[in-house]
Design a protein around this motif. Structure first.
Motif, short mmCIF file in Angstrom:
data_model
loop_
_atom_site.label_atom_id
_atom_site.label_comp_id
_atom_site.label_asym_id
_atom_site.label_seq_id
_atom_site.Cartn_x
_atom_site.Cartn_y
_atom_site.Cartn_z
N GLY A 24 -36.08 22.88 -36.89
CA GLY A 24 -35.39 23.76 -37.83
C GLY A 24 -33.88 23.60 -37.78
N SER A 25 -33.33 23.43 -36.58
CA SER A 25 -31.88 23.27 -36.48
C SER A 25 -31.44 21.93 -37.07
N LEU A 26 -32.23 20.87 -36.86
CA LEU A 26 -31.87 19.58 -37.45
C LEU A 26 -31.98 19.64 -38.98
N HIS A 27 -32.96 20.36 -39.48
CA HIS A 27 -33.08 20.51 -40.93
C HIS A 27 -31.87 21.27 -41.48
N HIS A 28 -31.42 22.27 -40.74
CA HIS A 28 -30.23 23.02 -41.16
C HIS A 28 -29.00 22.13 -41.14
N ALA A 56 -25.72 25.25 -35.75
CA ALA A 56 -27.14 25.59 -35.89
C ALA A 56 -27.66 26.34 -34.67
N ALA A 57 -26.79 27.10 -34.01
CA ALA A 57 -27.21 27.81 -32.80
C ALA A 57 -28.31 28.82 -33.10
N GLY A 61 -29.02 19.88 -44.14
CA GLY A 61 -28.59 20.58 -45.34
C GLY A 61 -27.07 20.73 -45.40
N LEU A 62 -26.46 21.01 -44.25
CA LEU A 62 -25.00 21.12 -44.23
C LEU A 62 -24.35 19.78 -44.53
N VAL A 63 -24.95 18.70 -44.05
CA VAL A 63 -24.39 17.37 -44.34
C VAL A 63 -24.44 17.09 -45.83
N ARG A 64 -25.55 17.45 -46.48
CA ARG A 64 -25.65 17.25 -47.93
C ARG A 64 -24.60 18.08 -48.66
N MET A 74 -18.32 20.71 -44.71
CA MET A 74 -17.16 19.86 -44.49
C MET A 74 -16.75 19.85 -43.02
N LEU A 75 -16.84 21.00 -42.35
CA LEU A 75 -16.50 21.04 -40.93
C LEU A 75 -17.44 20.15 -40.13
N LEU A 76 -18.73 20.18 -40.48
CA LEU A 76 -19.70 19.34 -39.77
C LEU A 76 -19.41 17.86 -40.02
N LEU A 77 -19.13 17.50 -41.27
CA LEU A 77 -18.83 16.10 -41.57
C LEU A 77 -17.57 15.64 -40.83
N ALA A 78 -16.53 16.47 -40.85
CA ALA A 78 -15.28 16.08 -40.20
C ALA A 78 -15.47 15.91 -38.70
N ALA A 79 -16.09 16.90 -38.05
CA ALA A 79 -16.28 16.82 -36.61
C ALA A 79 -17.20 15.67 -36.23
N GLY A 80 -18.27 15.46 -37.02
CA GLY A 80 -19.21 14.38 -36.71
C GLY A 80 -18.59 13.01 -36.88
#
Length: 831
Positions: free
Chosen positions: A133-137, A120-121, A140-143, A161-167
């Motif tokens: 705005g970045s947290l909202h983005h 979300a840079a 959305g990626l998590v969903r 999926m990349l966000l879920l895996a890394a998180g």
């Protein structure tokens, strides 16, 4: 501060997460997850500083991560952010509760900043500081990632999926770092590592084979390294070396007891544990990962246990292979390309809200006699008999044992080796004693040719069919029923409504997309029909089957293979790219009929074809003998009934069609036998060639009498080693020369040459001025020839092809590496 343990904890998490390669495609997720783990390790290192530096770091990271809450409109969010920042700052006092809060805030804030920077840079301030705005983005990626997890492995590596895996892996790293480093409980830290490693187990991902073994070994190595690092840290506290010569900064080098023997013992125990974990499952009987079902004959005998596959996941795995692979070849007496090979039959499970494999409740053995008749087929319905000979080669596209046999529907007679049974309700052919590959069997099957009058007749399905294959209970059933009625408006017969549904899916409203993440659920189905309108055969088949049920037409799903591609000499080749799912609808007097709602040809499922009886019933023409059941000229429903439909219905070509990499014969590939032979020859010649190269390099680099004397001595020792005479480190050159003359059996010239070499080497070692070594190379050559003449033929060959002077250092290196790994030899720093 134990930096070694911090690094070991991070490495252990990364190695444990390697098992998730069976869940997510590509390696980008592992790169991002590794970065998250390293960020967590740095954050953990910061929390373990003294009170003031740790408080400053916690306040800064928490302050940056709390910016979205500070700028929020709600006063509660502002108060929460302010409380976190104040607690982090107050941790400088050293109070344990405040330091615990500051440590947790540091972990989570650092991980959030890292993920925000990656994903979300563009929505952040200065690309680093999070904003609402970045947290909202990110939310959305998590969903999106959660929706993607509903698909079958391998899941495409989308941003969600990349966000879920890394998180998720980053959170696991927080727990591991806290337990192993902060609390010094590395054994308990194995629990979160186990959770990461076992992530693929509850899914339908294939976790066995070589990949599974490698993943297990990596996870075991990471965990053992974590235990070893903590053990080393604890053992160093048992004592301290007392020495007069002590310099600043040498506490780590000098402190602690000698750990060589203890470290070696620990490695031996660890190796034994890993070996036991690998061998024990092979010796202890167990069950398959999936549940078992029992099939029995009508009289109640012979129960057969079969490992249940996940057909939906298996279908996606075959279709998403990077390159197609041949599954089977066959010859058939059919004159068209519409005879699909059925493997599985699925029914809707309202409790699980998904389509699952129908478990054979009753079955009969497959023998030399005729099999069961097709359910619902009347005796007067026109039908033809088709003979198909199937060959599944030794190396095929199957990645698991073959429990279910690919056959045309419906099989009348099957000649196959082994113990196979036929399900009474679905006519699936299965076995409790599966074959891995190398099958060759013949199937005589029936092919229905219903007339238009039979298809238009009133429907009276038996109770056994309506109870099992009607109804679709879900929260979105009203919306789906409305869609089904709109599509079939004005159609009076059940068959006309079924054809209308098929043509609706084949219209330009829908398109084929293999990389689809539509979930196998009612909500996913509604999204496919109303929003995305993109998918592959799974979505099209499921959607038509559900809509047919809502129109009171019994339906089920079949999964198997299309007819494939025609090849030379009347054969057909089926590859993994031909894996397919299609709906089957039940009609009175006709039984189960295949429909094809999936787009075919270019831009679709390449070998998907519309059944000829649909085209014949709609146009009133006979299409038998033409592939795909449709003609390119007039009368083709594909071209005339629906605008733009000609781009969606595939008309297979006749004659030889190249399959690509999957369909090429092995003769067209590289000569594997010659390659293997060449590799073996090179491997056999390598030691002798290396010995020659070493000899030339040694003489070339020698300049001056002392260097020539050293090179001559090394060459003499190497020659003696090659012919079985070892040079002892305790022997002087004169003593070695005396022993060689006594036991080697060399001639007089060679003996005198050995004496001269020993004299030159002694002068080079001990005299103030070395003796002239101009003739030492010739003397070494004399000794070499003398050794060769005195040795037997086998000894000469061994010295030339497998010189001991070249192989022995290699063997010593292998033993050293194995000793360090297994613990039978202490490392240099531990001795």
């Amino acid at each position: 501060m134990n930096y070694r343990l911090t690094l070991a904890a991070a490495v252990a998490v990364i190695l444990a997460s390697v098992s998730e390669f069976s869940l997510i495609s590509g390696a980008a997720w592992l790169v991002e997850a590794s970065g998250a783990v390293l960020v967590v390790a740095l954050a953990g290192t910061l929390t373990r500083q003294s009170a003031v530096p740790a408080a400053i770091g916690a306040t800064l990271t928490a302050g940056l991560a709390s910016v979205p809450m500070l700028v929020a409109h709600s006063p509660y969010w502002k108060a929460t952010a302010a409380g976190i920042i104040v607690a982090c700052a107050a941790s400088a006092t050293g109070l344990r509760p405040l330091r615990a809060v500051a440590g947790l805030a540091t972990y989570l804030a650092a991980l959030l900043l890292y993920l925000n920077l990656l994903h979300a840079a563009s929505h952040s301030f200065l690309a680093v500081i999070p904003t609402p705005g970045s947290l909202h983005h990110l939310a959305g990626l998590v969903r999106q990632g959660i929706v993607a997890t509903g698909g079958a492995p391998l899941v495409p590596a989308s941003h969600g999926m990349l966000l879920l895996a890394a998180g998720s892996i980053g959170l696991a790293a927080v727990v591991v770092d806290f337990l192993a480093v902060r609390l010094h409980r590395p054994a308990i830290a194995g629990l979160p590592l186990l959770v990461v490693y076992l992530a693929p187990i509850p899914t339908s991902a294939k976790v066995g084979g070589l990949g599974g073994a490698i993943a297990f070994l990596l996870a075991a190595i990471g965990y053992l390294a974590l235990l070893a690092s903590d053990g080393r840290y604890r053992l160093r506290g048992w004592g301290r070396v007392v020495t007069v010569w002590h310099y600043s900064g040498e506490d780590e080098r000098l402190g602690g007891a000698d750990m060589g023997a203890l470290a070696a013992t620990g490695r031996r125990i660890g190796l034994a544990a890993v070996c036991a974990a690998l061998v024990a499952p092979l010796l202890v009987p167990g069950l398959t990962l999936h549940q078992l079902f029992g099939g029995h004959s009508g009289s109640g005998g012979d129960h057969v246990a079969v490992g249940l596959p996940d057909p939906v996941a298996e279908l996606r795995g075959l279709l998403t292979r990077s390159s197609p692979r041949r599954v089977l070849t066959y010859r058939t007496s059919a004159v068209n390309a519409e005879d699909y090979l059925q493997v599985y039959v699925l029914n809707y499970d309202p409790a699980a809200s998904q389509w699952d494999l129908v478990r054979p409740a009753r079955s009969t053995p497959v023998g030399t006699g005729p099999l069961q008749p097709a359910p619902g087929l009347a005796s007067g319905t026109p039908q033809v008999s088709v003979r198909t000979t199937v060959t599944i080669p030794e190396v095929a596209g199957f990645s698991a044992p073959i429990y279910f046999l690919p056959t045309p529907y419906w099989p009348r007679l099957v000649h196959v080796t082994g113990s196979w049974r036929e399900s009474t309700s679905t006519l699936m052919i299965y076995s409790g004693d599966p074959a891995s590959s190398g099958l060759n069997y013949t199937v005589t099957s029936g092919e229905v040719e219903p007339t238009a009058a039979e298809l238009e007749a009133p429907q009276h399905a038996p109770a056994t069919i309506t109870e099992s294959y009607l109804g679709f209970k879900s929260s979105v059933t009203p919306q789906l029923t409305k869609i089904a009625r709109q599509v079939t408006k004005g159609k009076t017969s059940a068959f006309d409504r079924a054809v209308a549904l098929e043509r609706w899916f084949l219209s330009p409203r829908f398109s084929y997309l293999l990389q689809s993440n539509v979930a196998n659920s009612p909500q996913g189905l509604l999204n496919f029909l109303t929003v995305t309108k993109q998918g592959y055969c799974q979505q099209f088949a499921f959607a038509m089957a559900v809509l047919a049920r809502l129109l009171d037409i019994p339906s089920r799903i079949a999964i198997g293979y299309t007819a494939g591609q025609p090849g030379p000499r009347g054969t057909w080749t089926v590859s993994t790219a031909d894996a397919h799912a299609w709906p089957e609808l039940y009609f009175s007097g006709v039984g189960w009929l295949r429909f094809e709602p999936t787009p075919g040809g270019q831009g679709g499922q390449a070998t998907a074809v519309e059944p000829s009886y649909i085209a014949a019933a709609v146009t009133g023409t006979t299409t038998k003998g033409h592939p795909g059941g449709s003609l390119s000229g007039t009368g083709s429903p594909s071209a005339s009934s629906s605008p733009g439909l000609e781009h969606h219905v595939h008309v297979p070509t006749t004659g030889d069609v190249p399959l690509g990499a999957a369909g090429r014969r092995s003769g067209g590939g590289p000569p594997v036998g010659l390659i293997v032979l060449a590799v073996l020859v090179l491997a056999a010649a390598a030691p002798g060639v290396a010995r020659v190269i070493t000899r030339r390099r040694r003489w070339r680099s020698a300049s001056g009498d002392a260097a020539l004397a050293l090179a001559g001595w090394q060459e003499l020792c190497a020659d003696l080693e090659d012919y079985g005479l070892h040079c002892r480190a305790s022997e002087s050159p004169r003593a070695l020369a005396r022993r060689v003359r006594a036991i080697s059996g060399i001639d007089e010239q060679a003996s005198q040459a050995v004496t001269r070499i020993a004299t030159v080497v002694e002068r080079a070692r001990y005299a103030s001025v070395p003796a002239t070594a101009g003739t030492i190379r010739a003397d070494v050559a004399l000794v070499h020839r003398g050794l060769a003449r005195s040795a037997g033929r086998n000894a000469r060959l061994r010295a030339a092809l497998l010189p001991a002077s070249t192989l022995r250092p290699l063997q010593a290196s292998i033993r050293q590496a194995a000793g360090l790994l297994t613990g039978w030899m202490p490392a240099a720093g531990e001795s």
